[in-house]
Design an enzyme around this catalytic site. Sequence first.
Site, PDB file in Angstrom:
ATOM      1  N   ASP A  68       0.820  -1.210   0.000  1.00 18.49           N
ATOM      2  CA  ASP A  68       0.000   0.000   0.000  1.00 18.49           C
ATOM      3  C   ASP A  68       0.860   1.269   0.000  1.00 18.49           C
ATOM      4  O   ASP A  68       1.854   1.361   0.721  1.00 18.49           O
ATOM      5  CB  ASP A  68      -0.908  -0.020   1.226  1.00 18.49           C
ATOM      6  N   GLU A 115      -2.929  -0.239  -8.757  1.00 19.04           N
ATOM      7  CA  GLU A 115      -3.811   0.869  -8.382  1.00 19.04           C
ATOM      8  C   GLU A 115      -2.988   2.149  -8.355  1.00 19.04           C
ATOM      9  O   GLU A 115      -1.874   2.172  -7.816  1.00 19.04           O
ATOM     10  CB  GLU A 115      -4.433   0.639  -7.006  1.00 19.04           C
TER      11      GLU A 115
END
Length: 467
Positions: free
Chosen positions: A140, A244
Amino acid sequence: MHIIHDKVLFVISDHKTDYLILEGNDSLGFFGELITVGSHQAIKIPLTHHNANILRSHFPFTNPIPVLRKKRSFGLGDRLGIAGEGHLRVFKACDAYPVLAQQSMRELTLTKRSYEDVLDAASFAVFKFGYHDGFGADGDHLKKMDDIENVLKLGYTMITLDCSDYIKNDVLTLSDEEIKNRITLPEVMKKIYLDREINVEGHLIHFNEMDLMRAYYVYQDAIEYTTKVYQKFFKNQAYAANLELSIDETMTPTKPVEHFFVANELKNQGVVLDTLAPRFCGEFQKGVDYIGDLNQFERELGVHAAIARHFDYKLSIHSGSDKFSIFSIIGNHTKGIFHIKTAGTNWLEAMRLVAIKDPNLYREIHAFALDAFDEARKLYHVTTDLTKIPSLKTLSDDELPALFQLNDARQLIHITYGAILTAENNQQDRFRTKLYRLWSSYHQEYARMLESHIGEHIRKLYDGFIS
């Protein structure tokens, strides 16, 4: 309980930690201790990184899979490595795919964990609870090529690329004339965007010259860096992973024209995104509900969701913990196709459990958090007002859990998690051992709390697209 080479492998707990137990005396690659129970031999296997790798080699369902191309996915930042049971209770009952392993470099630094720790905790959890439906693993908010390569080699199946270092936030201080003096728009770009209206599901996207110049100035470096990352790690499926793009770490909300510009320029460079996270209007602060104009959010979300569909990726909503007032709006306008990220709310539920089960320990931690708050605040954008938190001297033990219904108290505990978990006293950890001992003793209660709390996130999201 699972069968491997005709031998039984299962998980036991001694009330302090979990172990694997393998029937017989053949280790099958696991490192452990040979034990005798009655007339039977077995191997007691600690939950180490080596043993997690062996487990994943024998049981494919304990490996993460790419999930962002599934209709619905949900990121679960388990900072403690103990939330698996509660999370899996939720996702066994719905069709969204959990991203069980999701941590940023900042979170790992503050908790003194590693990407190996995070993935291993997820693998052991799905084995223990027999979850075969698939889960994701997200490196992340990564910024550096080396960090991206590291987590992909570990087997992570998703990267959230944080381009905040390449986004020019000084645009807020620049006049139109100053921007014109700093850049020269390529002629081909003018032909693509100016003097035309782009219809995206009935939403008209129109660029004037300054819209285009500002978008180019703010995002062009981020577009170029994203292209480099894609070409190195994702082009030709170099890794079985999703990409992403996070452009939410900016000083101003992402306008629909800017979202379209970024997506279209990346498409022109051959970049295939699986999700994109804009910065939406209003405030997405940690651990509390949405702050802002709900009507404006709904109007703009509708356009952002249409743009995402136009470019064939999912819209991603970051800092999604506890945004109950907008979940049904998100479910509706994304037509049930979304990626939501949560993290700190799992930590808050763990600390609420502390307030319930050991009020004295919670009082000590709360006082410590007040002292640590100013330093922790440097890493997070919050509008916490400590004066609105009641003095604990005025509260009975039974009233302590209600603090977690107050935004300011929630954010106090939310952003000081790193200081709390790494605090020391005379070169010994001050809280960590006590906390993990408590959470181990009450692991079923914690699982039930998470099942209820994360389950409420899912229920409200689904309310938006299931009539």
